[in-house]
Scaffold this motif. Structure first.
Motif, PDB file in Angstrom:
ATOM      1  N   ARG A  64      17.016   7.853  31.296  1.00  0.00           N
ATOM      2  CA  ARG A  64      18.310   8.383  30.867  1.00  0.00           C
ATOM      3  C   ARG A  64      19.021   7.452  29.887  1.00  0.00           C
ATOM      4  NH1 ARG A  64      21.559  10.182  36.062  1.00  0.00           N
ATOM      5  NH2 ARG A  64      23.094  10.567  34.429  1.00  0.00           N
ATOM      6  N   THR A  65      18.298   6.490  29.339  1.00  0.00           N
ATOM      7  CA  THR A  65      18.886   5.573  28.363  1.00  0.00           C
ATOM      8  C   THR A  65      19.098   6.286  27.034  1.00  0.00           C
ATOM      9  OG1 THR A  65      17.684   3.735  29.386  1.00  0.00           O
ATOM     10  CG2 THR A  65      18.615   3.364  27.186  1.00  0.00           C
ATOM     11  N   PRO A  66      20.299   6.264  26.488  1.00  0.00           N
ATOM     12  CA  PRO A  66      20.515   6.891  25.176  1.00  0.00           C
ATOM     13  C   PRO A  66      19.611   6.268  24.125  1.00  0.00           C
ATOM     14  CG  PRO A  66      22.615   6.366  26.230  1.00  0.00           C
ATOM     15  CD  PRO A  66      21.544   5.718  27.061  1.00  0.00           C
ATOM     16  N   GLY A  89      33.957  20.929  40.367  1.00  0.00           N
ATOM     17  CA  GLY A  89      32.670  20.660  40.992  1.00  0.00           C
ATOM     18  C   GLY A  89      31.775  19.901  40.032  1.00  0.00           C
ATOM     19  N   ARG A  90      30.528  19.710  40.435  1.00  0.00           N
ATOM     20  CA  ARG A  90      29.575  18.978  39.605  1.00  0.00           C
ATOM     21  C   ARG A  90      28.902  19.958  38.636  1.00  0.00           C
ATOM     22  NH1 ARG A  90      28.279  14.062  40.365  1.00  0.00           N
ATOM     23  NH2 ARG A  90      26.075  14.303  39.800  1.00  0.00           N
ATOM     24  N   ILE A  91      29.139  19.736  37.335  1.00  0.00           N
ATOM     25  CA  ILE A  91      28.714  20.674  36.300  1.00  0.00           C
ATOM     26  C   ILE A  91      27.624  20.053  35.438  1.00  0.00           C
ATOM     27  CG2 ILE A  91      29.428  22.029  34.293  1.00  0.00           C
ATOM     28  CD1 ILE A  91      32.212  22.188  35.435  1.00  0.00           C
ATOM     29  N   GLY A  92      26.564  20.840  35.202  1.00  0.00           N
ATOM     30  CA  GLY A  92      25.505  20.447  34.278  1.00  0.00           C
ATOM     31  C   GLY A  92      25.205  21.578  33.318  1.00  0.00           C
ATOM     32  N   SER A  93      24.492  21.271  32.239  1.00  0.00           N
ATOM     33  CA  SER A  93      24.223  22.264  31.193  1.00  0.00           C
ATOM     34  C   SER A  93      22.832  22.070  30.607  1.00  0.00           C
ATOM     35  CB  SER A  93      25.253  22.149  30.057  1.00  0.00           C
ATOM     36  OG  SER A  93      26.580  22.192  30.536  1.00  0.00           O
ATOM     37  N   GLY A 129      42.073  18.978  27.780  1.00  0.00           N
ATOM     38  CA  GLY A 129      41.640  18.862  26.398  1.00  0.00           C
ATOM     39  C   GLY A 129      40.762  17.658  26.119  1.00  0.00           C
ATOM     40  N   GLN A 130      40.491  16.860  27.142  1.00  0.00           N
ATOM     41  CA  GLN A 130      39.662  15.671  26.972  1.00  0.00           C
ATOM     42  C   GLN A 130      38.187  15.994  27.187  1.00  0.00           C
ATOM     43  OE1 GLN A 130      41.067  12.625  25.905  1.00  0.00           O
ATOM     44  NE2 GLN A 130      42.748  14.105  25.630  1.00  0.00           N
ATOM     45  N   THR A 131      37.336  15.268  26.507  1.00  0.00           N
ATOM     46  CA  THR A 131      35.902  15.485  26.617  1.00  0.00           C
ATOM     47  C   THR A 131      35.374  14.992  27.962  1.00  0.00           C
ATOM     48  OG1 THR A 131      35.505  15.349  24.234  1.00  0.00           O
ATOM     49  CG2 THR A 131      33.638  14.863  25.670  1.00  0.00           C
ATOM     50  N   ILE A 132      34.664  15.869  28.667  1.00  0.00           N
ATOM     51  CA  ILE A 132      33.953  15.481  29.886  1.00  0.00           C
ATOM     52  C   ILE A 132      32.545  15.022  29.534  1.00  0.00           C
ATOM     53  CG2 ILE A 132      33.040  16.289  32.104  1.00  0.00           C
ATOM     54  CD1 ILE A 132      35.388  18.282  32.172  1.00  0.00           C
ATOM     55  N   SER A 133      31.886  15.778  28.669  1.00  0.00           N
ATOM     56  CA  SER A 133      30.536  15.393  28.270  1.00  0.00           C
ATOM     57  C   SER A 133      30.162  16.045  26.951  1.00  0.00           C
ATOM     58  CB  SER A 133      29.509  15.793  29.338  1.00  0.00           C
ATOM     59  OG  SER A 133      29.364  17.200  29.391  1.00  0.00           O
ATOM     60  N   ARG A 134      29.208  15.416  26.278  1.00  0.00           N
ATOM     61  CA  ARG A 134      28.578  15.962  25.081  1.00  0.00           C
ATOM     62  C   ARG A 134      27.071  15.833  25.281  1.00  0.00           C
ATOM     63  NH1 ARG A 134      31.931  12.567  20.453  1.00  0.00           N
ATOM     64  NH2 ARG A 134      33.998  13.488  20.810  1.00  0.00           N
ATOM     65  N   ARG A 135      26.346  16.897  25.014  1.00  0.00           N
ATOM     66  CA  ARG A 135      24.893  16.820  25.167  1.00  0.00           C
ATOM     67  C   ARG A 135      24.202  17.566  24.028  1.00  0.00           C
ATOM     68  NH1 ARG A 135      21.544  20.788  26.819  1.00  0.00           N
ATOM     69  NH2 ARG A 135      20.127  19.180  27.570  1.00  0.00           N
ATOM     70  N   ARG A 136      22.923  17.229  23.844  1.00  0.00           N
ATOM     71  CA  ARG A 136      22.082  17.887  22.858  1.00  0.00           C
ATOM     72  C   ARG A 136      20.810  18.389  23.524  1.00  0.00           C
ATOM     73  NH1 ARG A 136      22.679  13.050  18.291  1.00  0.00           N
ATOM     74  NH2 ARG A 136      24.725  13.718  17.464  1.00  0.00           N
ATOM     75  N   LYS A 137      20.324  19.515  23.042  1.00  0.00           N
ATOM     76  CA  LYS A 137      19.055  20.048  23.516  1.00  0.00           C
ATOM     77  C   LYS A 137      17.962  19.020  23.263  1.00  0.00           C
ATOM     78  CE  LYS A 137      16.304  24.323  23.137  1.00  0.00           C
ATOM     79  NZ  LYS A 137      16.222  25.642  22.447  1.00  0.00           N
ATOM     80  N   SER A 158      19.660  10.895  28.190  1.00  0.00           N
ATOM     81  CA  SER A 158      21.048  10.878  28.643  1.00  0.00           C
ATOM     82  C   SER A 158      21.654  12.275  28.656  1.00  0.00           C
ATOM     83  CB  SER A 158      21.891   9.960  27.751  1.00  0.00           C
ATOM     84  OG  SER A 158      21.999  10.483  26.434  1.00  0.00           O
ATOM     85  N   ASP A 159      20.986  13.222  27.984  1.00  0.00           N
ATOM     86  CA  ASP A 159      21.482  14.596  27.935  1.00  0.00           C
ATOM     87  C   ASP A 159      21.123  15.395  29.177  1.00  0.00           C
ATOM     88  OD1 ASP A 159      22.686  14.530  25.274  1.00  0.00           O
ATOM     89  OD2 ASP A 159      20.643  14.292  24.546  1.00  0.00           O
TER      90      ASP A 159
END
Length: 337
Positions: free
Chosen positions: A311-313, A159-163, A124-132, A149-150
Motif C-alpha cells: 500500500r506504499t504510494p 461508516g467505513r467507506i471504500g471505492s 466539504g473536506q477531502t476524505i480520500s482520493r483514489r485512482r483506478k 494506496s488506492d
C-alpha cells in the motif's frame, strides 16, 4: 446497553453526463447533490468518469480516428483537476448541503489523466482520493495507473467507506484487500452497459450487475452502484457511420444499491431512466451477514492462502543526493560549527 448503528439514506446516480463539457458537468453535479440532499440523503455516489463522461470514442475506432476527430484534446481539456475553481465548487456544494459525495471523474494531473474517485465529507473536506489501479483494455490509451494506496477503506461518520471502479470488481485480490479492511459501505462506480451488445456478453449488464451483487455478499457490505447512461445526443456526437451506431446504443443505466446479503434495495428502473435512486442503509444488519461468512475473518484460512498487499504510494520521482555531490568529512563539519 445496545449500540446505535448508523442508519441513513443514500442516493446513486443513473444519468447521462454532460459529455465533454466540464462547466456543464460541474453544473449537473452540483444540481444532483442539491437534489439528493433535499430528499434527505446523506451520501450520493456518481458513476465512473462522470466528469466529463466516459471516453466511448476509444472503443469505436482507431487511435488515429480518435485524434483526428478532436476527441483526445477535448477529453483532456474537459477533465477535472484538483485545486481548481471547478473542483472547489463541487466541494462547496457538499458542504452547503451537508452531504458526503463520492465523485467519479477523469482526473487531470500534469499531462496525464486518471480514472479517479473523490470522496468529499459533509464539511466539504477531502476524505480520500483514489485512482483506478489498472485501466481496462483500450482505456490504457487514455489513462495512467494508480497504486496500492488506492486500495483503502476510510472511517467516516456514516461508516467505513471504500471505492472501486468498473472492472476492478473482477480482480479477486483487489476485492480481498478491500474486504480485509472491514468495509461497510462500498461504492462501485460503473460507466454504462451500452457497448458491443449483444456480442460481448462480458461487457453487458447481466454480468456486471451480478458482479456488484456478489461483491455485496462476499464482503457483507452495502454496495452502491452508480451507473451512467448514454444519451441520444452522445450517439450523435460519437457515431459518424452506421457501423459505429451498431457498436453503441443509448441507455445502459443499471444503477442500484444492494444490502450485505445481496438484497436489491432500490427499485428497478428502465435503463434509460435519468435521475437518482435511493435506499435506506442500516449498518446494524452487517453483523448478521458477517456471522455467516467473513472472508477476511472467521471464514478465512490464512495458513493456506493469504494476500500480499503493498500500500506504499508509488513515487515517480525519488529525490536523492548525487554520488558526485561533495560530502563533508566529520572534522570539516566540526570546524564549520
Amino acid at each position: 446497553m445496545g449500540i446505535n448503528h448508523p442508519k441513513f439514506k443514500a442516493a446513486v446516480v443513473q444519468a447521462a453526463p454532460a459529455f465533454l463539457d466540464l462547466d456543464a458537468s460541474v453544473e449537473r453535479t452540483v444540481s444532483l447533490i442539491a437534489e439528493a440532499s433535499a430528499e434527505g440523503a446523506q451520501l450520493i455516489a456518481f458513476p465512473e468518469t462522470w466528469i466529463p463522461g466516459y471516453p466511448w470514442h476509444i472503443w469505436l475506432d482507431s487511435p488515429a480516428w480518435v485524434m483526428a476527430k478532436g476527441f483526445v484534446q477535448r477529453y483532456f481539456d474537459n477533465a477535472l483537476q484538483y485545486g481548481t475553481p471547478e473542483a472547489d465548487r463541487i466541494a462547496a456544494a457538499a458542504a452547503k448541503h451537508r452531504i458526503t459525495v463520492s465523485l467519479g471523474f477523469s482526473e487531470r494531473d500534469g499531462g496525464s489523466l486518471y480514472i479517479s474517485q473523490w470522496l468529499i465529507g459533509p464539511d466539504g473536506q477531502t476524505i480520500s482520493r483514489r485512482r483506478k489501479l489498472k485501466p481496462t483494455h483500450v482505456e490504457r490509451t487514455v489513462f495512467g495507473e494508480g497504486d496500492g494506496s488506492d486500495l483503502s477503506v476510510h472511517d467516516t461518520a456514516l461508516g467505513r467507506i471504500g471505492s472501486l471502479c468498473c472492472w476492478e470488481h473482477l480482480q479477486p485480490l483487489s476485492k480481498y484487500a478491500m474486504y480485509s479492511q472491514n468495509e461497510q459501505i462500498h461504492i462501485g462506480a460503473w460507466p454504462s452497459f451500452s457497448l458491443y451488445q449483444p456480442f460481448a456478453h462480458a461487457l453487458g449488464s447481466e454480468v456486471n450487475v451480478a458482479v456488484s451483487r456478489v461483491y455485496a455478499v462476499e464482503g457483507q457490505c452495502f454496495f452502491l452502484a452508480p451507473c451512467a447512461t448514454v444519451s441520444e445526443a452522445m450517439i450523435e456526437e460519437l457515431c459518424d457511420t452506421p457501423e459505429k451506431r451498431n457498436l453503441i446504443r443509448a441507455g445502459g443505466g443499471q444503477a442500484a444499491i444492494y444490502g450485505p446479503d445481496g438484497t436489491l434495495l432500490t427499485p428497478t428502473m428502465p435503463d434509460t431512466y435519468d435521475g437518482l435512486l435511493y435506499a435506506e442503509l442500516d449498518l446494524g444488519v452487517i453483523s448478521i451477514a458477517k456471522s455467516a461468512a467473513d472472508p477476511a475473518g472467521h471464514y478465512s484460512r490464512p495458513d493456506v492462502t493469504r494476500l500480499l498487499l503493498n500500500r506504499t504510494p508509488a513515487k515517480r520521482v525519488q529525490d536523492m543526493a548525487s554520488p558526485l555531490d561533495p560530502v563533508a568529512e566529520p572534522e570539516d563539519t566540526a570546524q564549520a560549527q
